[in-house]
Structures are given as C-alpha cells and as structure tokens.
Design a protein around this motif. Structure first.
Motif, PDB file in Angstrom:
ATOM      1  N   PHE A  41       8.683   9.528  -0.823  1.00 23.83           N
ATOM      2  CA  PHE A  41       7.591  10.496  -0.914  1.00 23.83           C
ATOM      3  C   PHE A  41       7.493  11.252   0.408  1.00 23.83           C
ATOM      4  O   PHE A  41       7.909  10.772   1.454  1.00 23.83           O
ATOM      5  CB  PHE A  41       6.251   9.829  -1.255  1.00 23.83           C
ATOM      6  CG  PHE A  41       5.670   9.006  -0.144  1.00 23.83           C
ATOM      7  CD1 PHE A  41       4.809   9.575   0.771  1.00 23.83           C
ATOM      8  CD2 PHE A  41       5.979   7.662  -0.022  1.00 23.83           C
ATOM      9  CE1 PHE A  41       4.267   8.819   1.797  1.00 23.83           C
ATOM     10  CE2 PHE A  41       5.441   6.896   0.993  1.00 23.83           C
ATOM     11  CZ  PHE A  41       4.588   7.473   1.903  1.00 23.83           C
ATOM     12  N   SER A  42       6.976  12.458   0.318  1.00 25.76           N
ATOM     13  CA  SER A  42       6.758  13.297   1.497  1.00 25.76           C
ATOM     14  C   SER A  42       5.601  14.225   1.184  1.00 25.76           C
ATOM     15  O   SER A  42       5.559  14.825   0.110  1.00 25.76           O
ATOM     16  CB  SER A  42       8.020  14.095   1.809  1.00 25.76           C
ATOM     17  OG  SER A  42       7.788  14.949   2.901  1.00 25.76           O
ATOM     18  N   ASP A  43       4.653  14.324   2.100  1.00 22.61           N
ATOM     19  CA  ASP A  43       3.488  15.161   1.849  1.00 22.61           C
ATOM     20  C   ASP A  43       2.890  15.626   3.168  1.00 22.61           C
ATOM     21  O   ASP A  43       2.944  14.915   4.167  1.00 22.61           O
ATOM     22  CB  ASP A  43       2.445  14.389   1.048  1.00 22.61           C
ATOM     23  CG  ASP A  43       1.515  15.291   0.254  1.00 22.61           C
ATOM     24  OD1 ASP A  43       1.622  16.521   0.399  1.00 22.61           O
ATOM     25  OD2 ASP A  43       0.701  14.770  -0.509  1.00 22.61           O
ATOM     26  N   ARG A  44       2.320  16.816   3.138  1.00 20.48           N
ATOM     27  CA  ARG A  44       1.577  17.377   4.273  1.00 20.48           C
ATOM     28  C   ARG A  44       0.299  17.973   3.736  1.00 20.48           C
ATOM     29  O   ARG A  44       0.310  18.686   2.739  1.00 20.48           O
ATOM     30  CB  ARG A  44       2.378  18.467   4.972  1.00 20.48           C
ATOM     31  CG  ARG A  44       3.589  17.972   5.668  1.00 20.48           C
ATOM     32  CD  ARG A  44       4.297  19.097   6.346  1.00 20.48           C
ATOM     33  NE  ARG A  44       5.518  18.578   6.943  1.00 20.48           N
ATOM     34  CZ  ARG A  44       6.389  19.307   7.577  1.00 20.48           C
ATOM     35  NH1 ARG A  44       6.205  20.598   7.711  1.00 20.48           N
ATOM     36  NH2 ARG A  44       7.460  18.765   8.086  1.00 20.48           N
ATOM     37  N   PHE A  45      -0.810  17.706   4.423  1.00 22.08           N
ATOM     38  CA  PHE A  45      -2.081  18.246   3.972  1.00 22.08           C
ATOM     39  C   PHE A  45      -3.080  18.245   5.124  1.00 22.08           C
ATOM     40  O   PHE A  45      -2.868  17.598   6.138  1.00 22.08           O
ATOM     41  CB  PHE A  45      -2.630  17.464   2.762  1.00 22.08           C
ATOM     42  CG  PHE A  45      -2.812  15.993   3.003  1.00 22.08           C
ATOM     43  CD1 PHE A  45      -4.024  15.490   3.427  1.00 22.08           C
ATOM     44  CD2 PHE A  45      -1.763  15.110   2.793  1.00 22.08           C
ATOM     45  CE1 PHE A  45      -4.202  14.138   3.647  1.00 22.08           C
ATOM     46  CE2 PHE A  45      -1.927  13.749   3.006  1.00 22.08           C
ATOM     47  CZ  PHE A  45      -3.147  13.268   3.435  1.00 22.08           C
ATOM     48  N   TRP A  46      -4.176  18.988   4.923  1.00 22.03           N
ATOM     49  CA  TRP A  46      -5.284  19.063   5.881  1.00 22.03           C
ATOM     50  C   TRP A  46      -6.490  18.367   5.289  1.00 22.03           C
ATOM     51  O   TRP A  46      -6.760  18.477   4.097  1.00 22.03           O
ATOM     52  CB  TRP A  46      -5.649  20.517   6.153  1.00 22.03           C
ATOM     53  CG  TRP A  46      -4.733  21.198   7.106  1.00 22.03           C
ATOM     54  CD1 TRP A  46      -3.617  21.914   6.780  1.00 22.03           C
ATOM     55  CD2 TRP A  46      -4.849  21.259   8.520  1.00 22.03           C
ATOM     56  NE1 TRP A  46      -3.033  22.396   7.918  1.00 22.03           N
ATOM     57  CE2 TRP A  46      -3.771  22.008   9.009  1.00 22.03           C
ATOM     58  CE3 TRP A  46      -5.754  20.731   9.431  1.00 22.03           C
ATOM     59  CZ2 TRP A  46      -3.575  22.253  10.348  1.00 22.03           C
ATOM     60  CZ3 TRP A  46      -5.570  20.987  10.773  1.00 22.03           C
ATOM     61  CH2 TRP A  46      -4.491  21.728  11.216  1.00 22.03           C
ATOM     62  N   MET A  47      -7.235  17.680   6.132  1.00 20.78           N
ATOM     63  CA  MET A  47      -8.514  17.092   5.746  1.00 20.78           C
ATOM     64  C   MET A  47      -9.581  17.655   6.684  1.00 20.78           C
ATOM     65  O   MET A  47      -9.364  17.726   7.895  1.00 20.78           O
ATOM     66  CB  MET A  47      -8.510  15.577   5.907  1.00 20.78           C
ATOM     67  CG  MET A  47      -7.851  14.837   4.828  1.00 20.78           C
ATOM     68  SD  MET A  47      -8.860  14.887   3.357  1.00 20.78           S
ATOM     69  CE  MET A  47      -7.669  14.296   2.211  1.00 20.78           C
ATOM     70  N   VAL A  48     -10.708  18.044   6.115  1.00 20.11           N
ATOM     71  CA  VAL A  48     -11.818  18.571   6.904  1.00 20.11           C
ATOM     72  C   VAL A  48     -13.061  17.740   6.582  1.00 20.11           C
ATOM     73  O   VAL A  48     -13.420  17.586   5.417  1.00 20.11           O
ATOM     74  CB  VAL A  48     -12.082  20.059   6.579  1.00 20.11           C
ATOM     75  CG1 VAL A  48     -13.248  20.591   7.399  1.00 20.11           C
ATOM     76  CG2 VAL A  48     -10.833  20.893   6.806  1.00 20.11           C
ATOM     77  N   ASP A  49     -13.666  17.177   7.613  1.00 13.75           N
ATOM     78  CA  ASP A  49     -14.890  16.396   7.475  1.00 13.75           C
ATOM     79  C   ASP A  49     -15.987  17.052   8.320  1.00 13.75           C
ATOM     80  O   ASP A  49     -15.708  17.597   9.390  1.00 13.75           O
ATOM     81  CB  ASP A  49     -14.690  14.960   7.960  1.00 13.75           C
ATOM     82  CG  ASP A  49     -13.593  14.228   7.205  1.00 13.75           C
ATOM     83  OD1 ASP A  49     -13.279  14.628   6.072  1.00 13.75           O
ATOM     84  OD2 ASP A  49     -13.054  13.252   7.754  1.00 13.75           O
ATOM     85  N   ALA A  50     -17.222  16.997   7.841  1.00 19.39           N
ATOM     86  CA  ALA A  50     -18.347  17.579   8.583  1.00 19.39           C
ATOM     87  C   ALA A  50     -19.592  16.721   8.359  1.00 19.39           C
ATOM     88  O   ALA A  50     -19.735  16.072   7.322  1.00 19.39           O
ATOM     89  CB  ALA A  50     -18.619  19.004   8.126  1.00 19.39           C
TER      90      ALA A  50
END
Length: 102
Positions: A41-50
């Motif tokens: 598997f291979s994955d790239r992503f952004w997570m934004v927390d506030a």
C-alpha cells in the motif's frame, strides 16, 4: 505543523496540519493454504485539526471545542500501531472537553 494562539482574555485557537506519507505492506494469510501474501500500500494525505478553547478566570479550568479531520479525508491507508487509540480520525470528528482544576 501546529500553532496555538492565545489571548489574555482566555480565548485560544489551536490549529494542526499533518501531511502523511505512508508506504508499506500488509501480510495476509490464506487459511486454506497457509501461504502468506504481501499486499503493498502507498498513500499520501493531509489532516487538519482545529480547536477553540476558553480558559476560566483564575485558571480554574478550560472549555474546549474541537474537530479532527476537518477536510473529511476518507479511505486513506495508514497502518495504526494502536487501533484502539488512532492517531488520525478516519472521518470528521467533533469533540468537546471540560477541564476543572481545584
């Protein structure tokens, strides 16, 4: 990258941006043949927390309202080391917290 802004009036804002680049393989065992299969598997992503917080006068406590995974990123492939306490929320997650100090 994370930032915290706080005012003397007691209000605060927390922002966190996480870029995840995960690569690896899962091991799957076929019960009939007992042959382990490697599934890459291979994955790239952004997570934004506030989170928005308010500190009570005299530092007697704090109210906090926050959201994890604001972009509602779903379907990402990330191998959690502790599935019962995930580092990244698998969908948008809103929470509140009250801390009382005495």
């Amino acid at each position: 990258v994370a930032a915290t802004l706080a005012q003397s009036s007691g209000w605060g804002l927390n922002l966190a941006f996480n870029r995840v680049s995960a690569k690896g393989s899962y091991q799957e065992v076929n019960d009939e043949a007992f042959n382990p299969m490697s599934l890459p598997f291979s994955d790239r992503f952004w997570m934004v927390d506030a989170a928005l917080s308010y500190r009570l006068p005299g530092r007697m406590g704090e109210f906090l309202l926050g959201a994890m995974n604001l972009t509602d990123q779903r379907g990402f492939q990330y191998l959690e080391m502790d599935p019962l306490n995930p580092r990244f929320a698998p969908q948008r997650y809103v929470y509140s917290k009250v801390l009382i100090k005495f």
